[in-house]
Design an enzyme around this catalytic site. Structure first.
Site, PDB file in Angstrom:
ATOM      1  N   LYS A 187      11.396   2.405  42.723  1.00  0.00           N
ATOM      2  CA  LYS A 187      11.803   1.198  41.985  1.00  0.00           C
ATOM      3  C   LYS A 187      12.110   0.060  42.960  1.00  0.00           C
ATOM      4  O   LYS A 187      11.829  -1.115  42.677  1.00  0.00           O
ATOM      5  CB  LYS A 187      13.031   1.500  41.107  1.00  0.00           C
ATOM      6  CG  LYS A 187      13.684   0.260  40.468  1.00  0.00           C
ATOM      7  CD  LYS A 187      12.859  -0.359  39.342  1.00  0.00           C
ATOM      8  CE  LYS A 187      13.178  -1.786  38.987  1.00  0.00           C
ATOM      9  NZ  LYS A 187      14.352  -2.067  38.233  1.00  0.00           N
ATOM     10  N   GLU A 273      20.388 -10.802  45.292  1.00  0.00           N
ATOM     11  CA  GLU A 273      20.595  -9.436  45.803  1.00  0.00           C
ATOM     12  C   GLU A 273      19.630  -9.099  46.942  1.00  0.00           C
ATOM     13  O   GLU A 273      19.451  -7.923  47.263  1.00  0.00           O
ATOM     14  CB  GLU A 273      20.390  -8.432  44.665  1.00  0.00           C
ATOM     15  CG  GLU A 273      21.372  -8.578  43.528  1.00  0.00           C
ATOM     16  CD  GLU A 273      21.173  -7.538  42.432  1.00  0.00           C
ATOM     17  OE1 GLU A 273      22.108  -6.784  42.135  1.00  0.00           O
ATOM     18  OE2 GLU A 273      20.067  -7.488  41.869  1.00  0.00           O
TER      19      GLU A 273
HETATM   20  N1  LIG Z   1      17.748  -8.733  34.508  1.00  0.00           N
HETATM   21  C1  LIG Z   1      16.841  -7.758  34.589  1.00  0.00           C
HETATM   22  O1  LIG Z   1      15.789  -7.817  33.952  1.00  0.00           O
HETATM   23  C2  LIG Z   1      17.100  -6.550  35.429  1.00  0.00           C
HETATM   24  C3  LIG Z   1      18.206  -6.460  36.251  1.00  0.00           C
HETATM   25  N2  LIG Z   1      18.430  -5.284  36.937  1.00  0.00           N
HETATM   26  C4  LIG Z   1      19.606  -5.134  37.795  1.00  0.00           C
HETATM   27  O2  LIG Z   1      20.746  -4.963  36.958  1.00  0.00           O
HETATM   28  C5  LIG Z   1      21.922  -5.475  37.617  1.00  0.00           C
HETATM   29  C6  LIG Z   1      22.590  -6.530  36.726  1.00  0.00           C
HETATM   30  O3  LIG Z   1      21.675  -7.619  36.638  1.00  0.00           O
HETATM   31  P1  LIG Z   1      21.652  -8.691  35.453  1.00  0.00           P
HETATM   32  O4  LIG Z   1      22.070  -8.054  34.203  1.00  0.00           O
HETATM   33  O5  LIG Z   1      20.343  -9.368  35.535  1.00  0.00           O
HETATM   34  O6  LIG Z   1      22.816  -9.659  35.943  1.00  0.00           O
HETATM   35  P2  LIG Z   1      23.383 -11.023  35.338  1.00  0.00           P
HETATM   36  O7  LIG Z   1      23.255 -12.071  36.394  1.00  0.00           O
HETATM   37  O8  LIG Z   1      22.826 -11.332  34.010  1.00  0.00           O
HETATM   38  O9  LIG Z   1      24.889 -10.633  35.175  1.00  0.00           O
HETATM   39  C7  LIG Z   1      25.680 -10.164  36.255  1.00  0.00           C
HETATM   40  C8  LIG Z   1      27.002 -10.904  36.295  1.00  0.00           C
HETATM   41  O10 LIG Z   1      26.813 -12.212  36.799  1.00  0.00           O
HETATM   42  C9  LIG Z   1      27.690 -13.144  36.151  1.00  0.00           C
HETATM   43  N3  LIG Z   1      26.841 -14.185  35.544  1.00  0.00           N
HETATM   44  C10 LIG Z   1      25.564 -14.040  35.116  1.00  0.00           C
HETATM   45  N4  LIG Z   1      25.056 -15.214  34.706  1.00  0.00           N
HETATM   46  C11 LIG Z   1      26.014 -16.134  34.919  1.00  0.00           C
HETATM   47  C12 LIG Z   1      26.076 -17.542  34.740  1.00  0.00           C
HETATM   48  N5  LIG Z   1      25.038 -18.233  34.241  1.00  0.00           N
HETATM   49  N6  LIG Z   1      27.204 -18.183  35.087  1.00  0.00           N
HETATM   50  C13 LIG Z   1      28.246 -17.511  35.592  1.00  0.00           C
HETATM   51  N7  LIG Z   1      28.240 -16.158  35.790  1.00  0.00           N
HETATM   52  C14 LIG Z   1      27.153 -15.481  35.450  1.00  0.00           C
HETATM   53  C15 LIG Z   1      28.512 -12.343  35.234  1.00  0.00           C
HETATM   54  O11 LIG Z   1      29.662 -11.840  35.926  1.00  0.00           O
HETATM   55  P3  LIG Z   1      30.751 -12.637  36.809  1.00  0.00           P
HETATM   56  O12 LIG Z   1      31.172 -13.841  36.075  1.00  0.00           O
HETATM   57  O13 LIG Z   1      31.837 -11.644  37.042  1.00  0.00           O
HETATM   58  O14 LIG Z   1      30.103 -13.037  38.110  1.00  0.00           O
HETATM   59  C16 LIG Z   1      27.643 -11.124  34.962  1.00  0.00           C
HETATM   60  O15 LIG Z   1      28.359  -9.970  34.631  1.00  0.00           O
HETATM   61  C17 LIG Z   1      21.432  -6.057  38.959  1.00  0.00           C
HETATM   62  O16 LIG Z   1      21.537  -5.087  39.973  1.00  0.00           O
HETATM   63  C18 LIG Z   1      19.948  -6.335  38.682  1.00  0.00           C
HETATM   64  O17 LIG Z   1      19.163  -6.358  39.845  1.00  0.00           O
HETATM   65  C19 LIG Z   1      17.623  -4.197  36.818  1.00  0.00           C
HETATM   66  C20 LIG Z   1      16.511  -4.255  36.022  1.00  0.00           C
HETATM   67  C21 LIG Z   1      16.137  -5.447  35.308  1.00  0.00           C
HETATM   68  C1  LIG Z   2      11.471  -4.620  37.615  1.00  0.00           C
HETATM   69  C2  LIG Z   2      12.203  -5.827  37.149  1.00  0.00           C
HETATM   70  C3  LIG Z   2      11.398  -6.995  37.577  1.00  0.00           C
HETATM   71  C4  LIG Z   2      12.283  -5.636  35.678  1.00  0.00           C
HETATM   72  O1  LIG Z   2      12.736  -4.332  35.342  1.00  0.00           O
HETATM   73  C5  LIG Z   2      13.589  -5.919  37.679  1.00  0.00           C
HETATM   74  O2  LIG Z   2      14.154  -4.913  38.080  1.00  0.00           O
HETATM   75  C6  LIG Z   2      14.304  -7.213  37.782  1.00  0.00           C
HETATM   76  O3  LIG Z   2      14.068  -8.140  37.006  1.00  0.00           O
HETATM   77  O4  LIG Z   2      15.139  -7.299  38.690  1.00  0.00           O
END
Ligand SMILES: NC(=O)C1=CN([C@@H]2O[C@H](COP(=O)(O)OP(=O)(O)OC[C@H]3O[C@@H](n4cnc5c(N)ncnc54)[C@H](OP(=O)(O)O)[C@@H]3O)[C@@H](O)[C@H]2O)C=CC1
Ligand SMILES: CC(C)(CO)C(=O)C(=O)O
Length: 312
Positions: A187, A273
């Site tokens: 991944k 990240e």
């Molecule tokens: N998005 C995806 O499609 C995928 C993501 N992942 C992984 O999953 C994990 C979580 O990612 P993801 O859900 O995308 O993270 P997000 O950026 O959506 O959320 C993570 C944290 O960031 C803060 N945050 C997000 N957006 C904002 C904003 N606009 N303004 C202020 N604070 C914000 C919030 O916490 P706080 O305020 O405490 O900072 C939130 O809990 C990561 O490791 C990512 O790589 C894995 C697969 C797919």
């Molecule tokens: C593989 C992909 C692109 C979607 O699952 C991902 O992990 C991300 O958006 O960080």
């Protein structure tokens, strides 16, 4: 099952929503107050495969986790750099029986989790589900995905299999992996190619795949990941991994998705990240004497872009 989602951004919202719809007792935990307020007032809203839905689900700030409540499962879905702080904040929720599952992108999160959770309760994995946030309290969720997970603790295979069944019962398509380090490296190759390249080029995955150099860049980067993984006795099947990475280009499945790193830096002006993905390969490469010029360069490019945009 009583489940806490620690980190309720895009992915935490997806998992929270699907697990809630699957009949679980879900609590979202996050640090973004505007997002928390929106979900408290209006419920978690989502464009879910084209349909506008609202799900009522409780959410609390990670600074105010309920004391005295015990959870069967905590799913970690912060950004990598927020993981340790979140674990500190949710420590009061970790009872003797609580299982903790980490599905963050990147390599080596178990080193952080081990400081807070006994080894036999740690489960690690990865996911090909995608998610985005349109604004506070509103997710955009499309396409399908999968989860792979395994126990870190010896003798916990049955618990890991049960955990996969729980997720699958809510449509999350989870399976037990008998070699999670292989799965995580596989991944990481997806993120090591799609995330940095789509961010620098400002395209979604289908857009990247439509460019002529895309295939060669994927091949070179996957080979760097494989050379480093081999030093840790993880021997990637390189042609299969390249094929797996390139499934992300398909616009009819997840190709229209902007990787999470693009969402962070280009959409939201937030730090990325990259140090946990290509940057981790560069650091490990130096340690093992393996050259990783594409990962080094991509890490530097993303950091330069963070500086230029003043990302926080
Ligand atoms: N998005 C995806 O499609 C995928 C993501 N992942 C992984 O999953 C994990 C979580 O990612 P993801 O859900 O995308 O993270 P997000 O950026 O959506 O959320 C993570 C944290 O960031 C803060 N945050 C997000 N957006 C904002 C904003 N606009 N303004 C202020 N604070 C914000 C919030 O916490 P706080 O305020 O405490 O900072 C939130 O809990 C990561 O490791 C990512 O790589 C894995 C697969 C797919
Ligand atoms: C593989 C992909 C692109 C979607 O699952 C991902 O992990 C991300 O958006 O960080």
């Amino acid at each position: 099952m009583k489940i806490a989602i620690a980190g309720a951004g895009a992915m935490g919202s997806r998992f929270g929503l699907m697990l809630k719809q699957g009949g679980n007792d879900v609590l979202l935990i996050d640090g973004w107050q505007e997002h928390i307020n929106a979900i408290k007032e209006n419920g978690l809203k989502a464009n879910y495969n084209g349909e506008e839905i609202t799900v009522k689900v409780p959410i609390v700030n990670q600074n105010e986790v309920p004391t005295g409540e015990q959870f069967d499962l905590i799913i970690l879905f912060t950004k990598a750099m927020q993981l340790e702080k979140m674990l500190q904040d949710v420590k009061p929720l970790i009872a003797d029986h609580t299982e903790v599952l980490c599905l963050l992108n990147g390599i080596g999160h178990e080193d952080v989790i081990e400081k807070f959770v006994p080894m036999e309760k740690i489960f690690i994995g990865n996911t090909m589900w995608t998610a985005g946030l349109e604004g506070p309290g509103k997710a955009k969720l499309f396409g399908s995905g999968s989860v792979e997970l395994q126990n870190l603790g010896i003798g916990q295979e049955e618990s890991a299999k049960k955990l996969a069944e729980t997720l699958s019962a809510s449509g999350l398509n989870a399976k037990y992996s008998d070699n999670i380090h292989y799965s995580i490296y596989r991944k990481a190759c997806v993120n090591g190619t799609m995330n940095g390249l789509c961010t620098i080029l400002d395209v979604n995955m289908a857009g990247l795949g439509a460019t002529k150099p895309a295939h060669d860049m994927v091949v070179t980067i996957v080979n760097e990941f494989a050379a480093v993984a081999a030093k840790e006795n993880v021997n990637l099947d390189i042609p299969e991994v390249i094929e797996h990475v390139e499934t992300c280009f398909d616009p009819t499945t997840i190709g229209m998705h902007f990787p999470s790193m693009h969402q962070d830096l280009i959409k939201n002006n937030r730090l990325t990240e990259i140090d946990y993905i290509n940057g981790a390969i560069s650091r490990k490469g130096k340690k093992y004497g393996v050259v990783t010029p594409y990962c080094d360069f991509l890490t530097q490019l993303v950091h330069s872009k963070e500086e230029i945009l003043g990302a926080k």
